[in-house]
Design a protein around this motif. Structure first.
Motif, PDB file in Angstrom:
ATOM      1  N   GLU A 160       0.585  -1.280  -0.024  1.00 13.86           N
ATOM      2  CA  GLU A 160      -0.387  -0.264   0.385  1.00 13.86           C
ATOM      3  C   GLU A 160       0.972   1.133   0.343  1.00 13.86           C
ATOM      4  O   GLU A 160       1.905   1.191   0.297  1.00 13.86           O
ATOM      5  CB  GLU A 160      -0.616   0.114   1.469  1.00 13.86           C
ATOM      6  CG  GLU A 160      -2.034  -0.943   1.261  1.00 13.86           C
ATOM      7  CD  GLU A 160      -2.749  -0.875   1.104  1.00 13.86           C
ATOM      8  OE1 GLU A 160      -3.549  -0.902  -0.381  1.00 13.86           O
ATOM      9  OE2 GLU A 160      -3.849  -1.988   0.223  1.00 13.86           O
ATOM     10  N   ARG A 164      -2.042   5.166   3.081  1.00  9.55           N
ATOM     11  CA  ARG A 164      -3.300   4.424   3.104  1.00  9.55           C
ATOM     12  C   ARG A 164      -2.260   3.356   3.836  1.00  9.55           C
ATOM     13  O   ARG A 164      -3.380   2.757   4.294  1.00  9.55           O
ATOM     14  CB  ARG A 164      -3.224   3.884   1.842  1.00  9.55           C
ATOM     15  CG  ARG A 164      -4.501   2.292   1.699  1.00  9.55           C
ATOM     16  CD  ARG A 164      -5.452   2.976   2.324  1.00  9.55           C
ATOM     17  NE  ARG A 164      -6.327   1.491   2.352  1.00  9.55           N
ATOM     18  CZ  ARG A 164      -7.398   1.577   3.548  1.00  9.55           C
ATOM     19  NH1 ARG A 164      -7.374   2.396   3.721  1.00  9.55           N
ATOM     20  NH2 ARG A 164      -8.627   0.287   3.269  1.00  9.55           N
ATOM     21  N   GLU A 167      -3.327   4.553   7.264  1.00  9.64           N
ATOM     22  CA  GLU A 167      -4.775   4.441   7.822  1.00  9.64           C
ATOM     23  C   GLU A 167      -4.724   2.723   8.204  1.00  9.64           C
ATOM     24  O   GLU A 167      -6.213   3.318   8.983  1.00  9.64           O
ATOM     25  CB  GLU A 167      -5.836   4.640   6.775  1.00  9.64           C
ATOM     26  CG  GLU A 167      -5.417   6.367   5.988  1.00  9.64           C
ATOM     27  CD  GLU A 167      -6.284   6.663   4.655  1.00  9.64           C
ATOM     28  OE1 GLU A 167      -7.195   5.589   4.120  1.00  9.64           O
ATOM     29  OE2 GLU A 167      -6.312   7.476   4.508  1.00  9.64           O
ATOM     30  N   LEU A 168      -4.085   2.189   7.216  1.00 11.96           N
ATOM     31  CA  LEU A 168      -4.675   0.675   8.038  1.00 11.96           C
ATOM     32  C   LEU A 168      -3.777   0.045   9.242  1.00 11.96           C
ATOM     33  O   LEU A 168      -4.193  -0.748   9.822  1.00 11.96           O
ATOM     34  CB  LEU A 168      -4.219  -0.513   7.021  1.00 11.96           C
ATOM     35  CG  LEU A 168      -4.791   0.041   5.673  1.00 11.96           C
ATOM     36  CD1 LEU A 168      -4.104  -0.862   4.186  1.00 11.96           C
ATOM     37  CD2 LEU A 168      -6.355  -0.626   5.657  1.00 11.96           C
ATOM     38  N   GLU A 169      -2.884   1.227   9.252  1.00  9.16           N
ATOM     39  CA  GLU A 169      -1.946   0.657  10.603  1.00  9.16           C
ATOM     40  C   GLU A 169      -2.500  -0.125  12.151  1.00  9.16           C
ATOM     41  O   GLU A 169      -2.604  -0.518  12.687  1.00  9.16           O
ATOM     42  CB  GLU A 169      -0.664   1.404  10.974  1.00  9.16           C
ATOM     43  CG  GLU A 169       0.107   1.192  12.267  1.00  9.16           C
ATOM     44  CD  GLU A 169       0.782   2.066  12.411  1.00  9.16           C
ATOM     45  OE1 GLU A 169       1.466   1.907  13.279  1.00  9.16           O
ATOM     46  OE2 GLU A 169       0.854   3.175  11.620  1.00  9.16           O
ATOM     47  N   GLU A 171      -5.251  -0.930  12.107  1.00 11.06           N
ATOM     48  CA  GLU A 171      -6.598  -2.494  11.961  1.00 11.06           C
ATOM     49  C   GLU A 171      -5.501  -2.862  11.912  1.00 11.06           C
ATOM     50  O   GLU A 171      -5.663  -4.403  12.714  1.00 11.06           O
ATOM     51  CB  GLU A 171      -7.195  -2.177  10.481  1.00 11.06           C
ATOM     52  CG  GLU A 171      -7.991  -3.662  10.333  1.00 11.06           C
ATOM     53  CD  GLU A 171      -8.356  -3.618   8.947  1.00 11.06           C
ATOM     54  OE1 GLU A 171      -8.878  -4.426   8.443  1.00 11.06           O
ATOM     55  OE2 GLU A 171      -9.144  -1.957   8.328  1.00 11.06           O
ATOM     56  N   ARG A 172      -4.952  -3.373  11.100  1.00  9.34           N
ATOM     57  CA  ARG A 172      -3.603  -3.990  11.216  1.00  9.34           C
ATOM     58  C   ARG A 172      -2.862  -4.699  12.478  1.00  9.34           C
ATOM     59  O   ARG A 172      -2.412  -5.878  12.466  1.00  9.34           O
ATOM     60  CB  ARG A 172      -2.305  -3.919  10.383  1.00  9.34           C
ATOM     61  CG  ARG A 172      -2.365  -3.627   8.045  1.00  9.34           C
ATOM     62  CD  ARG A 172      -1.354  -3.017   8.293  1.00  9.34           C
ATOM     63  NE  ARG A 172      -1.844  -3.514   6.324  1.00  9.34           N
ATOM     64  CZ  ARG A 172      -0.938  -2.517   5.833  1.00  9.34           C
ATOM     65  NH1 ARG A 172      -0.064  -1.733   5.943  1.00  9.34           N
ATOM     66  NH2 ARG A 172      -0.624  -3.471   4.030  1.00  9.34           N
ATOM     67  N   SER A 190       2.383  -8.306  10.883  1.00  8.72           N
ATOM     68  CA  SER A 190       1.889  -6.890  10.732  1.00  8.72           C
ATOM     69  C   SER A 190       2.718  -6.171  11.905  1.00  8.72           C
ATOM     70  O   SER A 190       3.172  -5.134  11.553  1.00  8.72           O
ATOM     71  CB  SER A 190       0.514  -6.520  10.748  1.00  8.72           C
ATOM     72  OG  SER A 190      -0.097  -6.854   9.511  1.00  8.72           O
ATOM     73  N   HIS A 194       3.916  -3.931   9.638  1.00  9.38           N
ATOM     74  CA  HIS A 194       3.288  -2.746   9.281  1.00  9.38           C
ATOM     75  C   HIS A 194       2.978  -1.164  10.394  1.00  9.38           C
ATOM     76  O   HIS A 194       2.444  -0.765  10.817  1.00  9.38           O
ATOM     77  CB  HIS A 194       2.376  -3.381   8.728  1.00  9.38           C
ATOM     78  CG  HIS A 194       2.112  -4.353   7.900  1.00  9.38           C
ATOM     79  ND1 HIS A 194       1.104  -4.845   8.334  1.00  9.38           N
ATOM     80  CD2 HIS A 194       2.760  -4.167   6.563  1.00  9.38           C
ATOM     81  CE1 HIS A 194       1.767  -5.500   6.700  1.00  9.38           C
ATOM     82  NE2 HIS A 194       2.535  -5.146   5.883  1.00  9.38           N
TER      83      HIS A 194
END
Length: 293
Positions: A160, A164, A167-169, A171-172, A190, A194
């Motif tokens: 990504e 983005r 933004e996903l971190e 959740e990951r 992750s 991540h």
């Protein structure tokens, strides 16, 4: 060839050559593990803060050597199930490190930048290496996050774009540290690859390390000081580790990646997100980090 230069020269070899030699070295190390040394000190992170550069510079010191044919072992984070003999297998024999003919004992260094962030690494280090000292390098967390994203993307661990990925971190990473604490054998992809913002919250990580190791076994250096073109910060690291003065050369920059500039709006947004953590870091450290000065 001085023993301490071997890890540096190996790190400069082409990847196929390294991959061909490593199984041979690992096999020999396993057979002779009982006669091998353990590290005297560790470079524990932070990721993308100059750990490779410091490792290479220290390995040029006549009284320092690293793991056989590698920089990091990742034992206290992702490889702990291998056991202590497997860890010893990565290091040189003790006999070759002893003081002799006026030469001080050679110290052993390992560098695995995930140790700072991994929730179990500090406890494991304290238990298995009760006398080892650790060095931590801290970099502007905004720059560190951006550099980490470029690094993980280049290695195929991130697909990504940066914004983005930020933004996903949440959740990951949701629940990953708790699962790692509950199941020490669990390896979180992750959490390792991540954690762009999470890895930059240095105060949490340093407080955890202090809890297990004690403050006297930790030395924290500012990235800006280490790479200011002088050997002053390096000299402070050497004194903390109990080393005689080394060659006196300023650390060079290694493992850097070319990347585009971060948009100023995004930079300001990220800096604001790190404000509270940086304030806690300043209180813990007793100084204002360079990126907030």
């Amino acid at each position: 060839m001085p023993r301490s230069t071997v890890p540096v020269l190996f790190h400069r070899m082409a990847v196929p050559a390294r991959k061909a030699l490593l199984p041979l070295a690992d096999g020999l190390g396993t057979l002779t593990a009982a006669a091998r040394a353990l590290p005297d000190f560790l470079i524990c992170g932070a990721q993308r803060s100059g750990t490779t550069s410091l490792f290479r510079t220290l390995c040029l010191h006549p009284c320092v050597t690293g793991p056989t044919l590698r920089k990091g072992v990742h034992y206290f984070d992702t490889g702990y199930r291998g056991g202590p003999d497997r860890y010893r297998a990565y290091f040189p024999p003790r006999a070759g490190l002893r003081a002799r003919r006026g030469r001080p004992r050679v110290r052993v260094v390992e560098s695995s930048p995930y140790y700072l962030f991994h929730p179990l690494a500090a406890e494991r280090i304290a238990r298995d290496l009760p006398d080892a000292r650790v060095v931590v390098i801290l970099r502007d967390p905004v720059e560190r996050a951006y550099s980490a994203h470029a690094h993980e993307t280049a290695r195929g661990f991130e697909t990504e774009p940066f914004e983005r990925a930020l933004e996903l971190e949440p959740e990951r990473l949701a629940g990953e540290e708790e699962r790692m604490l509950a199941d020490p054998g669990y390896r979180s992809y992750s959490h390792q690859h991540h954690g762009y913002v999470a890895r930059g919250r240095y105060a949490d990580q340093l407080e955890r390390m202090e809890k297990h190791l004690g403050r006297d076994r930790m030395h924290v250096v500012d990235h800006a000081d280490l790479f200011d073109g002088t050997a002053r910060a390096l000299g402070e690291v050497e004194r903390f580790l109990g080393l005689p003065p080394g060659p006196g050369d300023a650390p060079g920059r290694h493992n850097a990646r070319a990347r585009t500039s971060m948009p100023e709006g995004l930079r300001a947004e990220l800096a604001a997100r790190f404000a509270d953590s940086d304030a806690r870091l300043a209180d813990w450290w007793g100084r204002v980090p360079s990126w907030r000065a």
